[in-house]
Design a protein around this motif. Structure first.
Motif, PDB file in Angstrom:
ATOM      1  N   ARG A 283       0.850  -1.191   0.000  1.00  0.00           N
ATOM      2  CA  ARG A 283       0.000   0.000   0.000  1.00  0.00           C
ATOM      3  C   ARG A 283       0.881   1.235   0.000  1.00  0.00           C
ATOM      4  NH1 ARG A 283      -4.459  -0.880   3.634  1.00  0.00           N
ATOM      5  NH2 ARG A 283      -5.313  -1.846   1.745  1.00  0.00           N
ATOM      6  N   GLN A 284       0.569   2.157  -0.886  1.00  0.00           N
ATOM      7  CA  GLN A 284       1.302   3.421  -0.984  1.00  0.00           C
ATOM      8  C   GLN A 284       0.344   4.589  -0.766  1.00  0.00           C
ATOM      9  OE1 GLN A 284       2.832   3.204  -5.002  1.00  0.00           O
ATOM     10  NE2 GLN A 284       4.775   2.304  -4.345  1.00  0.00           N
ATOM     11  N   TYR A 285       0.864   5.644  -0.150  1.00  0.00           N
ATOM     12  CA  TYR A 285       0.162   6.915  -0.039  1.00  0.00           C
ATOM     13  C   TYR A 285       0.960   7.944  -0.834  1.00  0.00           C
ATOM     14  CZ  TYR A 285      -3.037   5.374   3.669  1.00  0.00           C
ATOM     15  OH  TYR A 285      -4.029   4.731   4.389  1.00  0.00           O
ATOM     16  N   TRP A 286       0.313   8.536  -1.843  1.00  0.00           N
ATOM     17  CA  TRP A 286       0.918   9.560  -2.689  1.00  0.00           C
ATOM     18  C   TRP A 286       0.249  10.900  -2.404  1.00  0.00           C
ATOM     19  CZ3 TRP A 286       4.105   8.428  -7.261  1.00  0.00           C
ATOM     20  CH2 TRP A 286       4.336   7.060  -7.477  1.00  0.00           C
ATOM     21  N   SER A 287       1.010  11.980  -2.446  1.00  0.00           N
ATOM     22  CA  SER A 287       0.431  13.320  -2.349  1.00  0.00           C
ATOM     23  C   SER A 287       0.970  14.172  -3.492  1.00  0.00           C
ATOM     24  CB  SER A 287       0.751  13.970  -1.005  1.00  0.00           C
ATOM     25  OG  SER A 287       2.135  14.208  -0.878  1.00  0.00           O
ATOM     26  N   ARG A 288       0.143  15.123  -3.915  1.00  0.00           N
ATOM     27  CA  ARG A 288       0.561  16.026  -4.983  1.00  0.00           C
ATOM     28  C   ARG A 288       1.363  17.170  -4.375  1.00  0.00           C
ATOM     29  NH1 ARG A 288      -1.521  16.821 -10.161  1.00  0.00           N
ATOM     30  NH2 ARG A 288      -3.486  15.785  -9.681  1.00  0.00           N
ATOM     31  N   GLN A 289       2.619  17.271  -4.764  1.00  0.00           N
ATOM     32  CA  GLN A 289       3.513  18.286  -4.215  1.00  0.00           C
ATOM     33  C   GLN A 289       4.086  19.110  -5.366  1.00  0.00           C
ATOM     34  OE1 GLN A 289       6.428  16.298  -1.751  1.00  0.00           O
ATOM     35  NE2 GLN A 289       4.872  15.106  -0.664  1.00  0.00           N
ATOM     36  N   THR A 290       3.759  20.398  -5.370  1.00  0.00           N
ATOM     37  CA  THR A 290       4.170  21.321  -6.438  1.00  0.00           C
ATOM     38  C   THR A 290       3.934  20.720  -7.819  1.00  0.00           C
ATOM     39  OG1 THR A 290       6.482  20.532  -6.364  1.00  0.00           O
ATOM     40  CG2 THR A 290       5.891  22.416  -4.965  1.00  0.00           C
ATOM     41  N   GLY A 291       2.731  20.158  -7.974  1.00  0.00           N
ATOM     42  CA  GLY A 291       2.332  19.649  -9.280  1.00  0.00           C
ATOM     43  C   GLY A 291       2.798  18.247  -9.603  1.00  0.00           C
ATOM     44  N   GLN A 292       3.537  17.590  -8.706  1.00  0.00           N
ATOM     45  CA  GLN A 292       4.029  16.237  -8.957  1.00  0.00           C
ATOM     46  C   GLN A 292       3.565  15.295  -7.851  1.00  0.00           C
ATOM     47  OE1 GLN A 292       8.335  16.836  -9.305  1.00  0.00           O
ATOM     48  NE2 GLN A 292       8.134  16.590 -11.515  1.00  0.00           N
ATOM     49  N   TRP A 293       3.284  14.062  -8.237  1.00  0.00           N
ATOM     50  CA  TRP A 293       2.887  13.059  -7.266  1.00  0.00           C
ATOM     51  C   TRP A 293       4.120  12.438  -6.621  1.00  0.00           C
ATOM     52  CZ3 TRP A 293      -1.858  12.659  -5.475  1.00  0.00           C
ATOM     53  CH2 TRP A 293      -2.930  13.078  -6.265  1.00  0.00           C
ATOM     54  N   LYS A 294       4.129  12.393  -5.278  1.00  0.00           N
ATOM     55  CA  LYS A 294       5.242  11.829  -4.529  1.00  0.00           C
ATOM     56  C   LYS A 294       4.710  10.859  -3.470  1.00  0.00           C
ATOM     57  CE  LYS A 294       8.537  14.389  -6.417  1.00  0.00           C
ATOM     58  NZ  LYS A 294       9.686  13.815  -7.183  1.00  0.00           N
ATOM     59  N   ILE A 295       5.467   9.792  -3.224  1.00  0.00           N
ATOM     60  CA  ILE A 295       5.080   8.795  -2.231  1.00  0.00           C
ATOM     61  C   ILE A 295       5.565   9.239  -0.853  1.00  0.00           C
ATOM     62  CG2 ILE A 295       5.287   6.374  -1.521  1.00  0.00           C
ATOM     63  CD1 ILE A 295       6.094   5.794  -4.489  1.00  0.00           C
ATOM     64  N   PHE A 296       4.642   9.330   0.123  1.00  0.00           N
ATOM     65  CA  PHE A 296       5.086   9.667   1.477  1.00  0.00           C
ATOM     66  C   PHE A 296       4.953   8.496   2.446  1.00  0.00           C
ATOM     67  CE2 PHE A 296       0.628  11.085   1.456  1.00  0.00           C
ATOM     68  CZ  PHE A 296       0.143  10.579   2.640  1.00  0.00           C
TER      69      PHE A 296
END
Length: 312
Positions: A283-296
């Protein structure tokens, strides 16, 4: 009798409203972008309407099979700390099934604990445990709309219907929203397709063994059960080395979206590699950061995410 009568009136109003204001035929909550065939059912709770919706995941898509009146926290929604008597908002998963024989009569026909606080909740500093879907005492059919310490409470026949439908399979998604936004499946497909491309970029980087490109998909504040991004580099290097050029596949992919002050994707999938002892549900949680999706966050779904203490 004044307060009791007011509560009955509130409950009646919400029940009648649910009959009059039905979701459009074929519409689904916007959070369900994509679901694995292994996900047989999903649940969505509309806090403003005190209503729980149960869906079946068919080959043709989600189908609403039933909906029920519910009670939520005495103080309403958006739980943030232990003891605030609020029901949490977000995307959760059922973690277990509690037999009524193991519980006091207060919990009625049984309980379905969910994984509050989830990864996003903990990242935001939220506390508290023991958020369940459960029934009512044998002396009561239902409870007022705002009457729990944070749990979602249903009449016992309704809870039994849900438990019989969902079964003992853990991992059933449960979305709890202030107000569900109903959309057509066609309207959210572009967002799902766009994120499919993001996930495919991550898979390609891992399959090719390009460690730097792979780690570029991760947020600087990434964590996985107390492991930092620096620790995760070693984990990823080990997994890439074990692949040895074998084809990496992602199967049974589910994508759920939660949007409030940030945009978050909760992605669950099976990783498999040809002829290799390499397989797990991630399971991954991604967030949109400055227009890009990143895994946190990234980790196995089988690892416990918190205690299932009793609540009400």
């Amino acid at each position: 009798a004044g307060p009791a009568l007011a509560s009955l009136r509130d409950e009646s109003r919400l029940r009648v409203s649910a009959v009059k204001d039905r979701p459009r035929a074929g519409a689904i909550p916007e959070q369900f972008l994509a679901l694995s065939p292994n996900t047989r059912h999903v649940i969505a709770v509309d806090g403003a309407k005190s209503r729980l919706y149960l869906f079946e995941n068919r080959q043709t898509g989600l189908r609403l099979v039933a909906d029920f009146y519910t009670s939520i926290g005495k103080s309403g929604l958006e739980k943030s700390k232990e003891g605030d008597s609020r029901t949490p908002l977000g995307v959760y998963f059922i973690t277990s099934t509690r037999d009524p024989k193991s519980l006091s009569d207060f919990y009625g026909a049984g309980a379905l604990p969910i994984n509050y606080p989830n990864v996003l909740d903990r990242k935001r500093g939220k506390t508290g445990t023991g958020i369940w879907l459960h029934g009512t005492p044998s002396t009561r059919f239902s409870r007022p709309p705002l009457d729990t310490n944070g749990c979602v409470v249903l009449a016992n026949p309704d809870l039994m219907r849900i438990m019989q439908t969902v079964g003992t399979t853990n991992g059933t998604p449960v979305v709890i929203a202030t107000q569900l936004k109903w959309v057509t499946p066609e309207s959210i497909r572009p967002a799902g397709k766009t994120f499919d491309e993001v996930l495919e970029t991550w898979r390609n980087a891992k399959a090719s063994g390009n460690l730097d490109q792979l780690l570029g998909s991760y947020s600087p504040d990434f964590e996985s059960y107390s492991r930092t991004l620096t620790d995760w580099r070693g984990v990823m290097k080990g997994e890439v080395d074990r692949l040895h050029g074998r084809k990496l596949q992602l199967k049974n992919v589910s994508i759920l979206r939660w949007t409030d002050t940030t945009d978050t994707m909760i992605v669950t999938f099976d990783q498999t590699a040809d002829d290799a002892p390499f397989g797990s549900t991630t399971r991954q949680y991604w967030s949109r950061q400055t227009g890009q999706w990143k895994i946190f966050f990234e980790g196995p779904t089988s690892r416990p995410q918190g205690r299932n203490s009793k609540s009400s």
